[in-house]
Each structure stands twice: as C-alpha cells, then as structure tokens.
Design a protein around this motif. Structure first.
Motif, mmCIF file in Angstrom:
data_model
loop_
_atom_site.group_PDB
_atom_site.id
_atom_site.type_symbol
_atom_site.label_atom_id
_atom_site.label_comp_id
_atom_site.label_asym_id
_atom_site.label_seq_id
_atom_site.Cartn_x
_atom_site.Cartn_y
_atom_site.Cartn_z
ATOM 1 N N MET A 291 0.932 -1.115 -0.107
ATOM 2 C CA MET A 291 0.001 0.186 -0.156
ATOM 3 C C MET A 291 0.859 1.391 -0.056
ATOM 4 O O MET A 291 0.674 2.374 -0.773
ATOM 5 C CB MET A 291 -0.847 -0.010 1.124
ATOM 6 C CG MET A 291 -2.180 -0.865 1.296
ATOM 7 S SD MET A 291 -3.364 -0.549 -0.056
ATOM 8 C CE MET A 291 -3.978 1.080 0.308
ATOM 9 N N ILE A 297 0.551 5.200 -0.719
ATOM 10 C CA ILE A 297 -0.702 5.836 -0.159
ATOM 11 C C ILE A 297 -0.329 6.899 0.837
ATOM 12 O O ILE A 297 0.459 6.729 1.467
ATOM 13 C CB ILE A 297 -1.499 4.587 0.469
ATOM 14 C CG1 ILE A 297 -3.048 5.061 0.836
ATOM 15 C CG2 ILE A 297 -0.935 4.166 1.678
ATOM 16 C CD1 ILE A 297 -3.702 4.812 -0.581
ATOM 17 N N TYR A 317 -6.177 -5.617 -0.766
ATOM 18 C CA TYR A 317 -6.386 -4.205 -1.157
ATOM 19 C C TYR A 317 -7.739 -3.751 -0.873
ATOM 20 O O TYR A 317 -8.283 -2.648 -1.373
ATOM 21 C CB TYR A 317 -5.869 -4.089 -2.641
ATOM 22 C CG TYR A 317 -4.279 -4.607 -2.481
ATOM 23 C CD1 TYR A 317 -3.233 -3.784 -1.903
ATOM 24 C CD2 TYR A 317 -3.928 -5.557 -3.109
ATOM 25 C CE1 TYR A 317 -2.064 -4.014 -1.893
ATOM 26 C CE2 TYR A 317 -2.497 -6.111 -3.180
ATOM 27 C CZ TYR A 317 -1.622 -5.242 -2.347
ATOM 28 O OH TYR A 317 -0.249 -5.834 -2.537
ATOM 29 N N GLY A 321 -5.264 -4.058 3.458
ATOM 30 C CA GLY A 321 -4.109 -2.923 3.096
ATOM 31 C C GLY A 321 -4.506 -1.639 3.582
ATOM 32 O O GLY A 321 -4.038 -1.000 4.399
ATOM 33 N N PRO A 322 -5.681 -1.188 2.919
ATOM 34 C CA PRO A 322 -6.122 0.161 2.965
ATOM 35 C C PRO A 322 -6.465 0.580 4.364
ATOM 36 O O PRO A 322 -6.151 1.667 4.868
ATOM 37 C CB PRO A 322 -7.317 0.261 2.252
ATOM 38 C CG PRO A 322 -7.229 -0.717 1.157
ATOM 39 C CD PRO A 322 -6.511 -1.844 1.868
ATOM 40 N N GLU A 329 -11.269 4.416 1.738
ATOM 41 C CA GLU A 329 -11.456 3.712 0.680
ATOM 42 C C GLU A 329 -12.871 3.517 0.198
ATOM 43 O O GLU A 329 -13.654 3.432 0.854
ATOM 44 C CB GLU A 329 -10.982 2.228 0.769
ATOM 45 C CG GLU A 329 -11.606 1.199 1.827
ATOM 46 C CD GLU A 329 -11.235 -0.070 1.804
ATOM 47 O OE1 GLU A 329 -10.779 -0.339 0.476
ATOM 48 O OE2 GLU A 329 -11.360 -0.699 2.799
#
Ligand code: 6R9
Length: 656
Positions: A291, A297, A317, A321-322, A329
């Motif tokens: 990420m 990010i 993802y 991850g986010p 997100e």
C-alpha cells in the motif's frame, strides 16, 4: 505484434519522485541492496516499523522445515487491531474508513471508530455462537460493509475466514465448506448487481442439501434486500438478531504471527481448487508495505480497488491493506456497466478518488463502450483527483495501457502493473510510482526484497532476453504457508523436485527485457486459464462437463480473446452420436448452463464444439497443443502423424 513495435518509456514526474515513499530509482536500488546484504535484517526492520506487535518477535525467519517457512514466529499480534484500534489511537477515529456505494447509488460512510464498533459487536456475536481461535468461518457475501466487517471480526477473534465469491455455485460452495470443515457460514438473503436482486441464500440451502456441510452449525444471514428467504430452524439466524445486545468493545485475540488469517480457494492445474493458507504477521506486513510503496498511499488519498472480496485482490487491497494504513477507501457493490459504462468514471469524480486499482478486462470493456458512446467516455468526467492508477489480474496489453494512461490518468498518472497471485499475498513484480520508469505491457521490476528470477527446466538462470519459468528464489513474509489439509500438494505444486525444492514456482512464464531487465509475464505454463482475471483450471471445467449424463469426454483449452484476455473453449464427445445444427446448439447451451451450475457462471465455455472423438496420440494422450491451435482458428501445421484419428481435426474446427 503490431502494437509492440515501438517501445515507449514513461518516466515518473519530478513531483511524484519528490513526494513518493520510495523516491527515485536510487531509493529503490538502496532497498534492494539492503535486502541483498542482510535478507532477514531487512524484513525484520520493516516488520518492526510497519506492524504493531503485542509481543515483539525475536526470530525473523525459520527455514528448518522448508518449504514450510515461518516468519516472525514468536511475535504476537492481531490483524484487526492493526487495522482499527491503532488508527483510532493515532487520532483517526473520525476519519472515514469506508465509503460504500450500493448498486443503486446509495452512499454510506463509516468512520474508523464506527467500524471498530461494528467489528467488535460481530466478533462478540461469533464468540457467543461458540466460534474459537482457529475455527474456520466461510463468508459468502456480496460486496458490502458487512463483508469487510465479517472478515475483520474473524481476524479479531483469531478465527480463520474463507471467503467464497458470491458468483460461485452451490457445488463450489459446498466443496469449500466441506474441505475447510467450517463451523459457521455468513451470507445474505440476496445480492444486488446491475439493477437486479439475485438470491444468495437459496444457493446456501442447496449447498447444505448436498451433504458434507455437517461441521457447519450456524448460518448468519445479513438482510440485504428483504427478499424472500427461507430460514432453517436451529441453524439460520439473522445478522441483526445476533448483534442484538452485543457489547461495543471486544478484546482482540493475540495470535502468533504464523496463525492462519485466512484460506482462499484457488484453481490449480489438477484436481479440486486448493485452499491457499495465509499467515497473520507476514501477510499483514506485505499488505501494508505494498500500500505504501506500490500505491504510495498518503493520508489524504481516496483509494479504490474495484475487486471483489471473494478474490485475493479484495482481501489484500480492500479488507486489510487500506485499513491497516488508515486510508479512506471506496467499496462498490455493483458492476462497471450499470446504470451505464460511465459508472467507474462517475464514482471517481463523485468521491474524488486519487488511487484507482482495476483489472485490464474492465478497462477493455470500458474502452469499447466509450468508443461507442461519448457520454460514457472518461473525458466526459472530471477525473483530476486521480494521481496513481493500477492494474492487476492478467497482462495489460499495450493498447489498453495507453488508453488507460491517456484517457483515465490524463497522461499524468503512473500505472502500476502489479503482478502477483493468490499464493503470494501481495505484489511481487511491479513499478513503484515515484521510482520506476514504465514500459506498457511490462510489470517492470521485483518489489524490493522479492527475489524473482527466470530459470529453465533444470532451475538454472536464463539470460535476459530469453523466456523461461518464473520463480522466487527466497521465501518472503506474505507467501502461502500451505494448502489447507494437503501439505504434500503444497510441496508438489510450489516447491517441485525439478528445482530440488529450492525455488517457489509461480506457474507463469516470463521474459526479461535484454536491455532493461524488465519482466514481462507471458502467461501460465500450467493448465490454468485466466478469463477476465479469474483463475480456472481446465481440469475443473472438464470434470464438470463429464459429470453431465450426456458427456463421454471433454477437453478444455484457452484461446486469446480481445475482451476477456482468454476465453474457454471446450471440445466435447457425447455418449450418443455427434449432434449437428439446432440440436447441437441446444445441447451446447444445456452444457454451458450445467458448467455454470457446477462451478459458477464465470466458468461457462464461450466456445463449445462437438466431435466423434478427441485428437489423441496412439498412446491415448489428448493433444492439447492441437486443440489450442484449432480453438484459435489456426491452420494445423504441426506434425499430426502420431495422431490416432487425424480426420477428427476437421470436425472440431467447426464452430456451432
Ligand atoms: C492477484 C491475482 C494469478 C495469476 C498469475 C498470472 C495472472 C496477475 C498479473 C498477471 C500478468 C499481471 N496475473 N497479475 N499476469 N500481469 N499484472 O490476480 O491473483 O487470481 O491468483 O491470479 O494471474 O497468470 O499467475 P490470482
């Protein structure tokens, strides 16, 4: 080949280089050199900097029982704590974690604090239903906040989730519940896609009806639409009912780094889909690192990965991850073409998406739509919020790359063409947006620390410019740990004797550019097909076909397809005489639907042909090489002298 004649290099902008987490090629090379110098020290440093540990690890890599590698094994952590609590402690409690856009356009926002409450309440409910650390929970849900909450709730109590894509059939669902020995299933009444409500719960009931799901005592049902839904007394409970009275906080279960966070079933070249098992610590580390480095990010970014949580891309993802990076997100329920093919562009505009990650197959279908209708062309939308684009799932052809770059990214956003697999947990070979000069069609260079290489059949390195087999020479933290319940198959599939068990075998062919050393993936070298970025084994489809009472024999191959990358072509021999005309069409349709029911609609053969027999050698081996040529519509120039029945080729060349 025409589109590949001129190679253009796209350098990252000076501004991106200045501000990126990995700033310039020197920074990239420095990381690679650090990993080269002290491999374990490199990963240990990153694991300490990016993951919050409840008990710090002292041992980085344990290779004693290779290829069953262990990373950070004496460390303890909780993945949901890393995704939620630690962000809230860092002051992000009121930050929007998820912007959910439903199929009908309704938008729901959830902050980090709210998400933690929702995850905690469900986690408490799961515990109340008897789910314990290490139990497997199957999640069969549409794209929803509830889906992410369900996965995070499992992680919070140390249950191992196994998400089954909502497009899979009852048979596929049954096989996965049974193989995993799941104790619980979380599903919904229906799902909404493209303006239609599609029942989901009846598929669950059908799966249970097949037998083999006896381990699964509880089915939790999320009421998505309120459509008719049969509830089985003593087994099925509504989500809103089990959440009643649950506390807003939930003490996380601190698990060992190697504790299985999830299983995800994926297709291999033989047999039934395999339950790829991932760890907690190593997996989370790579989700976070990629990420930060691949997507660069930043706290101000709005990130959107268009995958489904039923695939690995949605795991790493969307769910993990986010959130682990404290980002905002987008989670999207619907399809790219509803209400029209401008949906993605409108959503990017509405939500000011800055990092956008999608699949080549989606891009190709949207190019076609945009060519036909100006109103759904990206230029009809304000996409100025975008700064980084990503691609995943299959090779992106240079023409689609250029279109994506120019029309979506306004010729200012780098495209990270990320090569990776269900088994690798996260990106393996990819550009880094503020470092790597991009060449359309190439996934460029390994992620820092990943020892990707191309070798021949005996495991020796092949020179740049020469194609070969893609391997990874050293274990890495987010790699597959085993195939659930089948460690032998894990070893055979990924650490085969051909390379004396030294290297991880990816299953793809690749070539490095003679000058730049850039990697280009040339496609699977096994019998795995990639249709619209979805993995399917030819054997799986063949087994489904021969399970039909009319079918004697079937062979399935892939052929190139402009839209879906690869298309499924099935050659079928019936137990009765070879059908022709309308009857052939009708039986072909019946077989297609049958495969749809056995596996899922994505596995329906696009092209289905009948023959009196299949092309076989005198020893009875089906000559797939020939079938591939026939499927492509090529003239047969290969030597057919070893063929038992050469006359069959003309028959099979006829499409319905
Ligand atoms: C993440 C994911 C893995 C297979 C892989 C390869 C193909 C994925 C690619 C790519 C070329 C890329 N693949 N990304 N090929 N360029 N950027 O897709 O996992 O569903 O397990 O598929 O997809 O063939 O081996 P999975």
């Amino acid at each position: 080949m025409s589109e590949a004649t001129e190679v253009r290099v796209y350098e990252p902008s000076a501004e991106l280089v200045r501000n990126a987490a990995v700033s310039g090629m020197d920074a990239y090379k420095a990381l690679c050199a650090e990993a080269e110098r002290d491999y374990e020290g490199y990963w240990a440093r990153l694991a300490r900097e990016h993951v919050t540990w409840q008990t710090p690890f002292t041992r980085t890599l344990n290779e004693d029982n290779r290829p069953f590698f262990k990373w950070f094994e004496d460390g303890k952590l909780n993945v949901s704590y890393n995704c939620l609590d630690r962000n809230i402690q860092a002051g992000l409690g009121d930050k929007t974690a998820i912007i959910f856009e439903a199929d009908d356009g309704t938008v729901t926002r959830v902050t980090y604090s709210e998400l933690l409450v929702r995850v905690s309440r469900l986690a408490n409910a799961l515990r109340a239903k008897g789910v314990k650390k290490g139990d497997r929970v199957v999640i069969y849900l549409p794209m929803s906040i509830e889906g992410i909450v369900a996965m995070q709730a499992c992680a919070r109590i140390g249950a191992t989730h196994s998400v089954v894509f909502g497009g899979f059939s009852a048979q596929s669902l049954r096989d996965r519940i049974s193989d995993a020995g799941a104790v619980m299933l979380i599903t919904s009444d229906e799902q909404c896609r493209g303006g239609k409500n599609i029942p989901l719960k009846p598929i669950v009931d059908e799966a249970f009806g097949m037998g083999g799901c006896e381990s699964c005592k509880t089915v939790i049902v999320y009421k998505r639409t309120g459509g008719a839904c049969n509830m089985v007394e003593g087994r099925d409970v509504w989500l809103h009912d089990v959440l009643q009275g649950q506390a807003d906080t939930c003490e996380p279960e601190w698990v060992e780094a190697e504790h299985p966070l999830f299983l995800l079933y994926t297709s291999g070249s033989t047999g039934k889909p395999k339950g790829v098992q991932h760890s907690s610590g190593g997996y989370l580390l790579h989700a976070i690192l990629t990420m930060k480095w691949t997507f660069d990010i930043k706290p101000t970014d709005v990130f959107w990965c268009t995958a489904d949580i039923g695939w690995v891309t949605g795991h790493t993802y969307i769910t993990y991850g986010p959130l682990a990076c404290g980002s905002t997100e987008i989670v999207f329920e619907g399809v790219p073409t509803y209400p029209d093919a401008g949906r993605f562009w409108k959503m990017i505009q509405d939500h000011k998406v800055s990092v956008f990650y999608t699949a080549p197959t989606a891009i190709r279908s949207l190019i076609k739509a945009a060519d036909a209708n100006e109103a759904v062309h990206p230029k009809s939308y304000d996409l100025s919020s975008l700064r980084i684009l990503g691609s995943v799932g299959e090779p992106i052809n240079p023409a689609a790359w250029e279109w994506y770059y120019q029309n979506v990214g306004g010729s200012r956003c780098p495209i990270v063409d990320t090569f990776w697999q269900t088994e690798t947990g996260g990106h393996m070979i990819t550009p880094l947006p503020g470092a790597t000069p991009m060449i359309p069609g190439s996934c460029t260079l390994p992620f820092p620390g990943i020892q990707a290489a191309i070798v021949d059949e005996t495991g020796n390195d092949v020179p740049w410019g020469q194609g070969g087999i893609l391997v990874v020479k050293k274990p890495w933290p987010s790699m597959i740990r085993t195939i659930y319940g089948d460690p032998d198959r894990f070893v055979k599939s990924y650490y085969p004797a051909d390379f004396q068990g030294r290297y991880y075998l990816a299953g793809d062919g690749a070539i490095r550019d003679a000058k730049t050393g850039y990697f280009t993936i040339t496609g699977r070298i096994d019998d795995v097909l990639n249709v619209s970025g979805h993995r399917m084994g030819t054997m799986e489809i063949e087994s489904a076909l021969v399970a039909h009472p009319l079918v004697a024999e079937a062979a399935v191959v892939g052929r190139p397809d402009d839209l879906t990358g690869e298309a499924i072509c099935a050659f079928v021999v019936l137990k009765r005489s070879r059908p022709t005309g309308d009857e052939a069409k009708q039986i072909a349709n019946e077989l297609r639907n049958w495969v749809g029911k056995e596996i899922g609609p994505i596995a329906k053969p696009k092209d289905l042909r009948f023959g009196d027999n299949l092309p076989k050698t005198r020893s009875g081996k089906i000559m797939r090489r020939l079938l591939r040529s026939i499927a492509k519509g090529e003239q047969i120039t290969q030597d057919t002298s070893t063929l038992e029945n050469p006359a069959i080729l003309d028959q099979l060349a006829q499409t319905l």
